[in-house]
Design an enzyme around this catalytic site. Structure first.
Site, PDB file in Angstrom:
ATOM      1  N   ASP A   1       0.905  -1.104  -0.030  1.00  0.00           N
ATOM      2  CA  ASP A   1      -0.093  -0.144  -0.134  1.00  0.00           C
ATOM      3  C   ASP A   1       0.937   1.240  -0.026  1.00  0.00           C
ATOM      4  OD1 ASP A   1      -1.904   1.547   0.563  1.00  0.00           O
ATOM      5  OD2 ASP A   1      -2.499   1.276   2.118  1.00  0.00           O
TER       6      ASP A   1
ATOM      7  N   ASP B   1      -4.160   2.577  -5.152  1.00  0.00           N
ATOM      8  CA  ASP B   1      -2.810   2.735  -4.269  1.00  0.00           C
ATOM      9  C   ASP B   1      -2.405   1.502  -3.822  1.00  0.00           C
ATOM     10  OD1 ASP B   1      -4.646   2.760  -2.503  1.00  0.00           O
ATOM     11  OD2 ASP B   1      -3.880   4.412  -1.578  1.00  0.00           O
ATOM     12  N   GLU B   2      -2.988   0.281  -3.917  1.00  0.00           N
ATOM     13  CA  GLU B   2      -2.571  -1.022  -2.910  1.00  0.00           C
ATOM     14  C   GLU B   2      -2.984  -2.296  -3.875  1.00  0.00           C
ATOM     15  OE1 GLU B   2      -5.090  -1.564   0.541  1.00  0.00           O
ATOM     16  OE2 GLU B   2      -6.606  -0.120  -0.439  1.00  0.00           O
TER      17      GLU B   2
END
Length: 426
Positions: free
Chosen positions: A9, A104-105
């Site tokens: 992340d 974002d992960e």
């Protein structure tokens, strides 16, 4: 040798993207704002320390920004989207498998002994920082739910030299048990406030208490989803994988206006631009649409709700920007009320299917073949010179309408626009 799941992340993704190209923002309180510079959607740790909350309107913060040293940035979706793609491509080199979970992960499969897997997690952190300038944390566990928990531990203990951004539940089982006995059940992935309140009434308040609950009883009281959460906390992997080959169910381009739009001519321009942006996204994904839905809405503070919408079927599945734009403009004209101050609008494409599908080819028999030449020319030009380099009507003008979304604090589009490429001098 065994395999573990890692959740990687990016820390404070939007802010970190801004800092990657503007090192002067390091150590300073930074916030990223929503459409039209409305509310805070991302905060740096320094901004959080000032007490700035997500969702706070910028106009409330602006008077104190100078005294606090608070820096605001408008949402730079072009930059964030491109940086996300780069992160995911880089991470994909490390895993035995990869599932992108959000912008974002992502989850990765890491093979090896527990020590080797943790070492891989540390090398992943270093690689992303070195190649992209973005800080990440890595949570490692046998299940996705535990990997999310491990990532939470890694991210919230930056000063622990034993963690250093990478936490494995197998490496420190006693620490995991202690944390689970202290943390509220709402810290578990997928357990929201309302579910947490129901669990509290049943005497389940901590993560450890949820882990110890009978899965079948949880299913009878809640759902199979929460039953899976309990099993995952116990080490049984059962959260289904995301089908990486499944295309999106819809493509949406919607924005709020910097000022209300109240004339048919201006709304034609809006639909012209938004429909082309949606069609461009559709083409990039290799998809075609069968339905166009247009929407427009008024502010909730301007009186009675004036929202309108209409869905229209396209003549055939297509990604042709001319066909989609004409349909969107005509659909909006049919429901628009002149004089009403619309503050937002959108174009949604549904009924998606891969371009060149068998059904599409069958429908071509007995009818004229669509002229794809212009569509292909537009895509080639955009691919070489950027998304805003060419378009139809208002969508082809460099100067957009006065209703265009406000982005007063926008940073350059460093990676997607030639004019904004950083210049390095030695």
């Amino acid at each position: 040798m065994s395999e573990a799941m890692a959740l990687v992340d990016v820390n404070n993704f939007y802010v970190s993207c801004e800092r990657a190209f503007d090192p002067g923002l390091e150590g300073r309180p930074v916030v990223v704002l929503s459409n039209n510079d409305g509310c805070v959607v991302a905060r740096s740790p320094e901004a959080k320390a000032l007490g700035v909350k997500t969702g706070t309107p910028w106009f409330q913060l602006a008077p104190q920004a100078g005294a606090w040293g608070l820096v605001a940035r408008s949402s730079n979706y072009e930059l964030y989207g491109d940086m996300s793609a780069r992160v995911m491509e880089l991470l994909g080199r490390w895993g035995t498998w990869q599932q992108v979970y959000s912008i974002d992960e992502c989850f990765l499969g890491l093979a090896g002994t527990p020590e080797q897997v943790v070492g891989a997690g540390r090398r992943i952190r270093q690689a992303v920082q070195r190649h992209l300038g973005l800080p990440v944390c890595v949570g490692i566990a046998p299940t996705k739910t535990l990997a999310k928990f491990a990532n939470h531990v890694a991210k919230n203990n930056p000063g622990d030299v034993r963690i250093r951004g990478v936490f494995s539940v197998a490496e420190r089982p006693r620490a995991v048990e202690a944390l689970m006995s202290r943390l509220p059940v709402t810290e578990v992935w997928g357990v929201g406030r309302r579910t947490g309140e129901k669990l509290d009434r049943l005497g389940i308040r901590t993560i450890a208490e949820l882990k110890a609950a009978d899965p079948a009883w949880i299913r009878s009281r809640f759902s199979v989803v929460l039953e899976r959460t309990v099993l995952e906390l116990g080490g049984t992997a059962c959260v289904p994988d995301v089908d990486e080959h499944a295309g999106p169910a819809q493509v949406i381009f919607s924005r709020s206006f910097s000022r209300p739009v109240s004339t048919a001519a201006e709304m034609d321009d809006v639909m012209n631009v938004y429909a082309q942006r949606a069609a461009a996204r559709l083409a990039v994904q290799g998809q075609q649409a069968r339905m166009v839905t247009v929407t427009a809405g008024t502010s909730r503070f301007s009186g009675p709700d004036g929202s309108v919408s209409r869905a229209v079927a396209l003549p055939r599945a297509t990604a042709d920007p001319i066909t989609i734009t004409r349909s969107a403009v005509a659909a909006m004209r049919s429901v628009l009320t002149a004089g009403v101050p619309y503050t937002r609008a959108g174009v949604m494409l549904t009924g998606l299917e891969p371009a060149g599908s068998a059904q599409d080819m069958l429908e071509g028999f007995g009818g004229p073949e669509p002229d794809r030449h212009l569509e292909e020319v537009l895509e080639r030009v955009r691919g070489r010179f950027g998304a805003a380099s060419i378009g139809l009507g208002r969508g082809g003008l460099a100067e957009q309408g006065s209703w265009t979304m406000r982005r007063e604090f926008a940073s350059p589009q460093y990676t997607t626009r030639f004019a904004d490429l950083p210049v390095v001098r030695a």
